[in-house]
Design a protein around this motif. Structure first.
Motif, PDB file in Angstrom:
ATOM      1  N   THR A 716       0.822  -1.285   0.147  1.00 39.84           N
ATOM      2  CA  THR A 716      -0.521  -0.203  -0.400  1.00 39.84           C
ATOM      3  C   THR A 716       1.073   1.409   0.171  1.00 39.84           C
ATOM      4  O   THR A 716       2.358   0.903  -0.482  1.00 39.84           O
ATOM      5  N   ARG A 717      -0.229   2.502   0.149  1.00 36.26           N
ATOM      6  CA  ARG A 717       1.380   3.564  -0.105  1.00 36.26           C
ATOM      7  C   ARG A 717       0.319   5.282   1.197  1.00 36.26           C
ATOM      8  O   ARG A 717      -0.320   4.538   1.245  1.00 36.26           O
ATOM      9  N   PHE A 718       1.731   5.616   1.856  1.00 34.50           N
ATOM     10  CA  PHE A 718       1.210   6.343   3.206  1.00 34.50           C
ATOM     11  C   PHE A 718       1.421   7.899   2.384  1.00 34.50           C
ATOM     12  O   PHE A 718       2.414   8.118   1.694  1.00 34.50           O
ATOM     13  N   VAL A 719       0.913   8.569   3.220  1.00 39.14           N
ATOM     14  CA  VAL A 719       1.213   9.543   2.717  1.00 39.14           C
ATOM     15  C   VAL A 719       1.026   9.481   4.179  1.00 39.14           C
ATOM     16  O   VAL A 719       0.027   9.522   5.453  1.00 39.14           O
ATOM     17  N   ARG A 720       2.108  11.141   4.919  1.00 41.26           N
ATOM     18  CA  ARG A 720       1.567  11.582   6.365  1.00 41.26           C
ATOM     19  C   ARG A 720       2.205  12.941   6.597  1.00 41.26           C
ATOM     20  O   ARG A 720       2.270  13.464   6.203  1.00 41.26           O
ATOM     21  N   PHE A 721       0.550  13.278   7.106  1.00 44.53           N
ATOM     22  CA  PHE A 721       0.524  14.922   7.692  1.00 44.53           C
ATOM     23  C   PHE A 721       1.076  15.247   8.694  1.00 44.53           C
ATOM     24  O   PHE A 721       0.627  14.636   9.590  1.00 44.53           O
ATOM     25  N   LEU A 722       1.855  16.058   8.678  1.00 46.29           N
ATOM     26  CA  LEU A 722       2.425  16.197  10.093  1.00 46.29           C
ATOM     27  C   LEU A 722       2.472  18.186  10.167  1.00 46.29           C
ATOM     28  O   LEU A 722       2.383  19.530   9.259  1.00 46.29           O
ATOM     29  N   LEU A 723       1.073  17.944  11.147  1.00 49.26           N
ATOM     30  CA  LEU A 723       1.002  19.607  12.071  1.00 49.26           C
ATOM     31  C   LEU A 723       1.414  20.002  12.670  1.00 49.26           C
ATOM     32  O   LEU A 723       2.438  18.823  13.733  1.00 49.26           O
ATOM     33  N   TRP A 782      -3.914   2.112  -1.732  1.00 46.77           N
ATOM     34  CA  TRP A 782      -3.607   0.947  -2.604  1.00 46.77           C
ATOM     35  C   TRP A 782      -2.737   1.405  -3.710  1.00 46.77           C
ATOM     36  O   TRP A 782      -2.125   0.212  -4.502  1.00 46.77           O
ATOM     37  N   THR A 783      -2.922   2.450  -4.115  1.00 46.84           N
ATOM     38  CA  THR A 783      -2.278   2.384  -5.348  1.00 46.84           C
ATOM     39  C   THR A 783      -1.653   4.310  -5.538  1.00 46.84           C
ATOM     40  O   THR A 783      -2.699   4.959  -4.580  1.00 46.84           O
ATOM     41  N   ASN A 784      -0.794   4.243  -6.206  1.00 47.13           N
ATOM     42  CA  ASN A 784       0.183   5.862  -5.906  1.00 47.13           C
ATOM     43  C   ASN A 784      -1.309   6.587  -6.684  1.00 47.13           C
ATOM     44  O   ASN A 784      -1.403   7.975  -6.093  1.00 47.13           O
ATOM     45  N   ARG A 785      -2.129   6.263  -8.065  1.00 53.78           N
ATOM     46  CA  ARG A 785      -2.843   7.022  -8.630  1.00 53.78           C
ATOM     47  C   ARG A 785      -4.072   7.209  -7.365  1.00 53.78           C
ATOM     48  O   ARG A 785      -4.319   8.508  -6.926  1.00 53.78           O
ATOM     49  N   HIS A 786      -4.425   7.057  -6.009  1.00 53.58           N
ATOM     50  CA  HIS A 786      -5.937   6.978  -5.184  1.00 53.58           C
ATOM     51  C   HIS A 786      -5.336   7.783  -4.481  1.00 53.58           C
ATOM     52  O   HIS A 786      -5.528   8.838  -4.155  1.00 53.58           O
ATOM     53  N   LEU A 787      -4.152   8.130  -4.422  1.00 51.31           N
ATOM     54  CA  LEU A 787      -2.710   8.565  -2.876  1.00 51.31           C
ATOM     55  C   LEU A 787      -3.413   9.874  -3.802  1.00 51.31           C
ATOM     56  O   LEU A 787      -3.230  10.762  -2.839  1.00 51.31           O
ATOM     57  N   GLN A 788      -2.852   9.458  -4.554  1.00 52.35           N
ATOM     58  CA  GLN A 788      -2.747  11.448  -5.406  1.00 52.35           C
ATOM     59  C   GLN A 788      -3.718  12.086  -5.443  1.00 52.35           C
ATOM     60  O   GLN A 788      -4.055  13.346  -4.916  1.00 52.35           O
ATOM     61  N   ALA A 789      -4.675  10.970  -5.677  1.00 52.46           N
ATOM     62  CA  ALA A 789      -6.214  12.043  -6.020  1.00 52.46           C
ATOM     63  C   ALA A 789      -6.534  12.302  -4.972  1.00 52.46           C
ATOM     64  O   ALA A 789      -6.998  13.439  -4.740  1.00 52.46           O
ATOM     65  N   PHE A 790      -6.348  11.081  -3.303  1.00 48.92           N
ATOM     66  CA  PHE A 790      -6.409  11.731  -2.199  1.00 48.92           C
ATOM     67  C   PHE A 790      -6.169  13.410  -1.629  1.00 48.92           C
ATOM     68  O   PHE A 790      -5.854  13.870  -1.262  1.00 48.92           O
TER      69      PHE A 790
END
Length: 819
Positions: A716-723, A782-790
């Motif tokens: 899967t692909r992660f993105v982390r938002f840090l505030l 689950w995909t890079n494309r989906h993470l991008q859209a999100f």
DNA sequence: AGCACGCCGACT
DNA sequence: GTCGGCGTGCTC
């Protein structure tokens, strides 16, 4: 031709945090100089800024409202400073990592090309009159403008040094007493010239007889074959300047000035030698990749080569081959520590065709190396992470050495991963890319599984040297008081030293004690700016924060209860050094960590001490764990295998095994077999078992299965938002709002069959850092494309959250550190 | 990011 | 009354 003049517009990425590209009119007189890839000076609001020309176009985009196009003010480069393929790459990075394009481009340039105009305030005629006449006005102008200053005709200018002065100038500007001007910063470290003195004619004897210094100078020049740098002459002769100039007047010598290319100051030199013949295994690898270099086809290769199997020789051969077909090559290596040795090997093979790029270079040397690359004077770049942007023309091959290494991920500002960027650059260019490692990342192994990457391996060490023997020491079985070195390790060290060999002791923690504890009230000494405990450094008897750099003296008594009961707990490299010193009084110890090797130069000295056997025991952190080739180290002791396991991250297992196997690989690289002792309190842990069996690939298969069942990367692909923010409550509220936006985006996307999961929000593991409170939230797709859209949706929506302006938001795609 | 605008409370 | 605080929006 119609009467209507056709206009030209330039699309520009300003070197500021603006996420949009802007368009400017190109005035006729600049038409020939403005081209994609050059820097230009443009007006922006009330300011002036530098930006890069992305493209030229005849029709401008429609502008909203009453905005009028402004014009390019000046062109700063005669030729493009960013090649087309790098520009393309930067555009991709900007989208992928959600970062402003102009800032990315700027950061690919060397320091001399990153400059921005400086703001100055110039006294106006009105201001001058006030300064001369009005007492009240004079008071306000005098701090910067001297009324008694002699009239030179030059306008009087001053620049504010802080916020308060800036405010003062703004007020003066409103009065009309000063006006704002932009000037180009004068610091000109951009070029260095080398003055050379050349002997034209040997002065006659009667001329020579009159001065000993003169004779010496002529002698020096003759010995050097007729010409010598003035700088070197000065070193042997204090009056060199005087005599050189005098002889120049008399016509016996001439002075030549040439641009000097500043080189890496730490490069070691090796005696020249013929390239060794490749083994059959090595030939197979070179043979597999060669055709892709020649035909220019995109193909990733993963080279799995156990430590000491001769990967470097393969790199050298492939680069050689690339140059032979008229192309250039880029070799990426992890951070400096190991690069000096590799640099020497490359220098020996490629001489002046090599450009290097690492943190040990001065700003001036950076400019020079970079220029050498753009101008095509060098055709190989050897460098760290940021060298992935190296402006090599006709790039034909990229090598990423030790591709699993964490230092390829930048952990501030633009959080890119150089290995991933290298893959994209190679894809854009249609060239092969070689990822090499003894302990490849799971991500790369998965690429192999998916058929996206070809797998190559070197399973034998060169000259059939055996892999080291690994023994696990169960620290729970050690009897008596705690010892840094267990009995078996102590015995092994003793034997190794007696045999006249060297020992490497590895501990991934610097300092003496990891924290200071009050025995009475239990208080642990914390950093006043961060939520971490302070580390005790015996070297200078201080308590230090490893995250913000805070330093304090060790208090006599506990600051909370006042009792004199402070005791150090935990241990780092300093403590290991002390213990070894006590146990083996005769042993020469070299400690290598960020404290002892604060400067790259010092690091090289320490490494040389070890290499030339001026030290018997090397104690070090990560710095020495990777890449180095020490021939006489036959014993490696891992003081604590448990430190890496404590990382609160799903990658902890992977990182631990990689690190331990890398360290183990330092043993037995000469002609004697090596031995590795690993101390641990978790001998049954699956990672420790994997290390004991030295079966990295099997470990990876198991780990991949576990990752798949838990749905973690690389599945899967992660993105982390840090505030983060200075105000705790505000930061929490900002995260609540941001979380709501994320949830909404995830819900919407679910409807569109784009599943996204949210993890958190939660306080970051280091909750407070440099006086800022930190909370984070993970998004998983689950995909890079989906993470991008999100992420795109989240960022678009959260622009409307005004509270976000009062905190800092970091977007970390494919995060590696969760701190 | 800068930088301006505009709106509020607190001082010479 | 202004000064300076911060919130908000924009930069071709």
């Amino acid at each position: 031709m119609t009467a209507a003049a056709s206009e030209t517009y330039a699309e520009i990425a300003p070197f500021t945090a603006i996420s949009k590209n802007l368009h400017y009119r190109v005035p006729g007189e600049l038409l020939h100089d403005v081209q994609p890839g050059v820097r230009v000076l443009v007006p922006l609001g009330r300011r002036e800024t530098v930006g890069l020309v992305l493209a030229l176009q005849g029709t401008p985009p429609p502008l909203e409202g009453s905005i009028r196009f402004k014009s390019v003010k000046a062109v700063l480069d005669p030729r493009p400073v960013v090649p087309g393929d790098v520009l393309h790459l930067c555009r991709w990075i900007s989208r992928y990592y959600f970062y402003p394009l102009g800032e990315i481009i700027r950061s690919t340039l060397p320091p001399g090309f990153q400059l921005q105009p400086e703001v100055r305030y110039r006294l106006t005629g009105a201001g001058k009159a006030v300064l001369e006449r009005e007492r009240r006005g004079r008071k306000r102008l005098e701090p910067w403008f001297d009324p008694g200053f002699p009239e030179t005709g030059e306008p009087m200018e001053a620049c504010p040094r802080d916020d308060i002065e800036t405010r003062a100038f703004k007020r003066l500007e409103r009065e009309g007493w000063v006006e704002r001007v932009y000037v180009w910063p004068s610091s000109d470290l951009r070029q260095k010239t080398l003055k050379t003195v050349r002997l034209v004619e040997t002065p006659p004897d009667d001329r020579l007889r009159r001065s000993a210094h003169l004779r010496r100078l002529v002698r020096l020049l003759e010995d050097a074959g007729g010409a010598l740098a003035l700088r070197d002459l000065r070193r042997s002769l204090k009056t060199a300047d005087y005599w050189a100039r005098r002889l120049q007047r008399e016509g016996f010598v001439c002075m030549e000035a040439a641009r000097e290319i500043r080189e890496s100051p730490y490069a070691q030199t090796l005696p020249a030698c013929e390239p060794p013949a490749l083994t059959t295994d090595q030939q197979a690898v070179v043979g597999a990749i060669g055709p892709f270099i020649e035909n220019g086809r995109f193909q990733p290769f993963l080279l799995y080569g156990v430590t000491g199997s001769g990967k470097t020789e393969i790199y050298l051969h492939l680069v050689q081959r690339t140059l032979e077909v008229g192309k250039t090559a880029l070799v990426l290596v992890p951070e400096i520590a190991l690069s000096t040795q590799l640099e020497a090997l490359f220098r020996r093979r490629f001489g002046s065709r090599l450009a290097v790029w690492h943190s040990g270079l001065s700003p001036g040397a950076r400019d020079d190396q970079w220029r050498k690359i753009v101008d095509g004077e060098s055709s190989v770049t050897l460098g760290v992470r940021s060298a992935v942007f190296s402006p090599l023309p006709r790039l034909g091959l990229i090598v990423v050495d030790e591709e699993h290494d964490g230092s390829y991920k930048q952990e501030d500002r633009l959080r890119y991963h150089a290995r991933d960027v290298a893959l994209v650059r190679a894809r854009f260019l249609g060239i092969p890319v070689l990822l090499g490692s003894a302990t490849p990342s799971l991500q790369s192994i998965r690429l192999v599984h998916r058929g996206r990457c070809r797998f190559l391996s070197l399973l034998q060490r060169i000259e059939d040297r055996p892999l080291p023997r690994i023994e696990i020491i169960d620290m729970r079985r050690e009897r008596g008081p705690f010892r840094v070195l267990s009995r078996p390790l102590q015995a092994a060290v003793e034997k190794t030293l007696a045999d006249g060999n060297q020992v490497l002791l590895f501990l991934n923690r610097r300092g003496f004690a990891t924290f200071y504890l009050c025995r009475v009230c239990g208080t642990v000494h914390q950093c006043p700016h961060c939520s971490v405990s302070l580390t005790y450094h015996q070297q200078d008897d201080t308590l230090r924060c490893h995250y913000c750099g805070y330093e304090a003296d060790v208090p006599e008594a506990c600051p909370r209860c006042g009792e004199h009961a402070l005791i150090p707990f935990g241990f780092g490299t300093e403590r290991v050094a002390e213990e070894v010193g006590k146990l083996f009084p005769g042993a020469r110890i070299a400690r290598i960590d960020r404290d002892s090797a604060s400067h790259p130069k010092r690091l090289v000295e320490l490494l040389n001490d070890v290499r030339h056997r001026r030290a018997d025991v090397l104690i070090g952190t990560q710095m020495v764990a990777k890449g180095h080739d020490f021939e006489n180290i036959t014993l490696v002791g891992v003081i604590s295998a448990d430190t890496a396991l404590q990382i609160a991250d799903f990658r902890a297992g992977e990182i631990t095994v990689q690190l331990l196997l890398q360290v183990a690989g330092r043993a037995g690289r000469g002609d004697q077999p090596g031995e590795v002792l690993v101390q641990t309190f978790n001998p049954d842990h699956y990672t420790i078992q994997a290390v004991r069996n030295m079966d990295y690939l099997r470990f990876c298969e198991e780990e991949l299965k576990a990752r798949e069942s838990l749905q973690y990367p690389p599945f899967t692909r992660f993105v982390r938002f840090l505030l983060s923010g200075a105000d705790e409550t505000l930061t929490r509220e900002a995260m609540d709002r941001f979380h709501a936006v994320c949830r909404a985006a995830a819900d919407e996307l679910k409807e569109e069959n784009v599943p996204v999961a949210l993890l958190g929000p939660a306080p970051a593991p280091i909750y407070r850092l440099k006086n800022r409170y930190r909370r984070h939230l993970y998004g998983k797709a689950w995909t890079n494309r989906h993470l991008q859209a999100f992420v795109e949706r989240v960022l678009a929506e959260s622009r409307r959250l005004s509270i976000l302006r009062r905190v800092a938001l970091v977007v970390d795609r494919d995060p590696h550190s969760g701190l």
